[in-house]
Scaffold this active site. Sequence first.
Site, short mmCIF file in Angstrom:
data_model
loop_
_atom_site.label_atom_id
_atom_site.label_comp_id
_atom_site.label_asym_id
_atom_site.label_seq_id
_atom_site.Cartn_x
_atom_site.Cartn_y
_atom_site.Cartn_z
N ILE A 208 0.87 -1.19 0.00
CA ILE A 208 0.00 0.00 0.00
C ILE A 208 0.90 1.23 0.00
CG2 ILE A 208 -1.77 1.28 1.32
CD1 ILE A 208 -2.88 -1.38 0.48
N HIS A 209 0.80 2.07 -1.02
CA HIS A 209 1.65 3.26 -1.02
C HIS A 209 1.01 4.51 -1.64
CE1 HIS A 209 2.26 2.01 -5.18
NE2 HIS A 209 2.70 3.22 -5.42
#
Length: 379
Positions: A208-209
Site C-alpha cells: 500500500i503506497h
Amino acid sequence: MGKVRVLSVVGARPNFMKMAPILRQLSRYPEFASYLVHTGQHYDDAMSRVFFRDLGMQDADFNLNVGSASHAVQTAEIMKRFEETCVEVNPDMVIVAGDVNSTLACSLTAVKLDIPVAHIESGLRSFDRSMPEEINRIVTDSVSDLLFTTEESGNLNLRREGVAANKIHFVGNTMIDSLVHCYRLLEEIPMNGALPELNDRPYFLATIHRPSNVDDPAQLSQVLDILDSASRLAPLFFVTHPRTRERLKQVKNNEKLKEISGNIQNIQPGNIYLLPPLPYIDFLRLMSKSKAVLTDSGGIQEESTFLNVPCLTLRDNTERPITIELGSNEIVGLDCQKILSSLHRIMNNHWKDPVIPPLWDGCAAERVATVLKKTFDCF
Ligand code: UD1
C-alpha cells in the site's frame, strides 16, 4: 542513412520492468543507437539499482539525479535536466513508459523540442483526476506520437479522446515481458535472506503506497485495521514503500506491525510482518506463492492476473479494467466486510479462474520494435 537515435527514459520503480524488454529489443538491431536516461526520481538502491540487476539492464548513459521534491519542483527539475540531455543526444525519438512524474516531464520536454514521443502503456484511465498518475497519463498521451497500448480499454479511451487510429498500436504488456523473462529465475536464484521460509503455508501479501491511502493518518490507520483483520485468516506480509514506512510512524495502531529480518521460524496468523521494498525477483517469488494480494498498486493488479493469484485492490477504481474483466482482480476499496468475505472465499478456493489478457505473452517489446522500425522505415 545513419542510425536511428532512440532515447529511453526510466525514473521510478515501475518504469524499470516496462522498459527493460524494450532496451533488449533495441540492442538487437544495428539500425538503432539506443541511449538510456535515469531521471533519479527513485534513487534508493532498493527502489532502483536492484531492478537494473534483476532485469539485466544496461547502466543508464545519463543520470539526472533529481531526487524527491513536490510534484511541481520534481517535474520542473526533470524537464530542465532532460532538456540538456536531449540537446546533447539529439534523438529521433524519446520513449517513456507508464504514468509517473518522469513520464510526464520527459514527454513534455521532448515535444517542446519537436522530438517525437513514444508512450508505453498508453490509454489507461482511472477517470479519477485526484490521482497524480491520471494527470500524467492524460498529458503524456496528448503529446505522444506513438501510443502503445496494453489492453482494449486503452484503445477505446484513446479513440474516444480523438487520437488518430494510426498512432495507436495495441502491442500488449511489456511489464509482463519482464515477468516472463524473470519467472524462470525464481527457481534458480536462491531466496533472499530477508524473506521468510514459508514451507507452503498460506499467507497474504500487502503493498500500500498511494498518497490517498497513506498520507492521511486516519486513512492509513483504517488500512492497518483491515490488514490486521485479514491477518487473522493467514499471516500477512506487508512490503512497505519508503513513503508508507515513513507514514506508519505517525499512526496509533502501528503496534500491530512486526519487523522481520532474516529467516523467522514461527510465522503465525494474527500478525502483520513488515518487509522492506524487495528486489523484483524476490517480490515475484513472494507474490507467486501468496494466497492473495492486497494492494493499491497498478502493476501488481496485472502481475497477479498473469500469475493467477487472487488480487484485492484497495482503491475505488482501476485504470486497468481488463484485470477485473478477465483477471484475478476485484476492487474492494476500504470496505473491511467485503475484503474479509473475499478472503474467506479465496481461502476456500472459491475465486475466479483468470484468463491471461490478449497479447500478454512475453513478446510485447518485439511488437514495439517492429512498429519503431516501420516508423523509421529501417527494414
Ligand atoms: C511514484 C509514482 C507512483 C508509483 C510509485 C512506485 C508519481 C507521481 N508517482 O510514487 O505512480 O506507483 O512511484 O513506487 O510519479 N522515496 C525514498 N526513496 C526513493 C524514492 C522515494 O525514500 O528512492 C520517498 C521520498 O520520501 C519521497 C517519497 O518516497 O518523497 C515519494 O516518492 P515519489 O517518487 O515522489 O513518489 P512515489 O510515492 O514513490
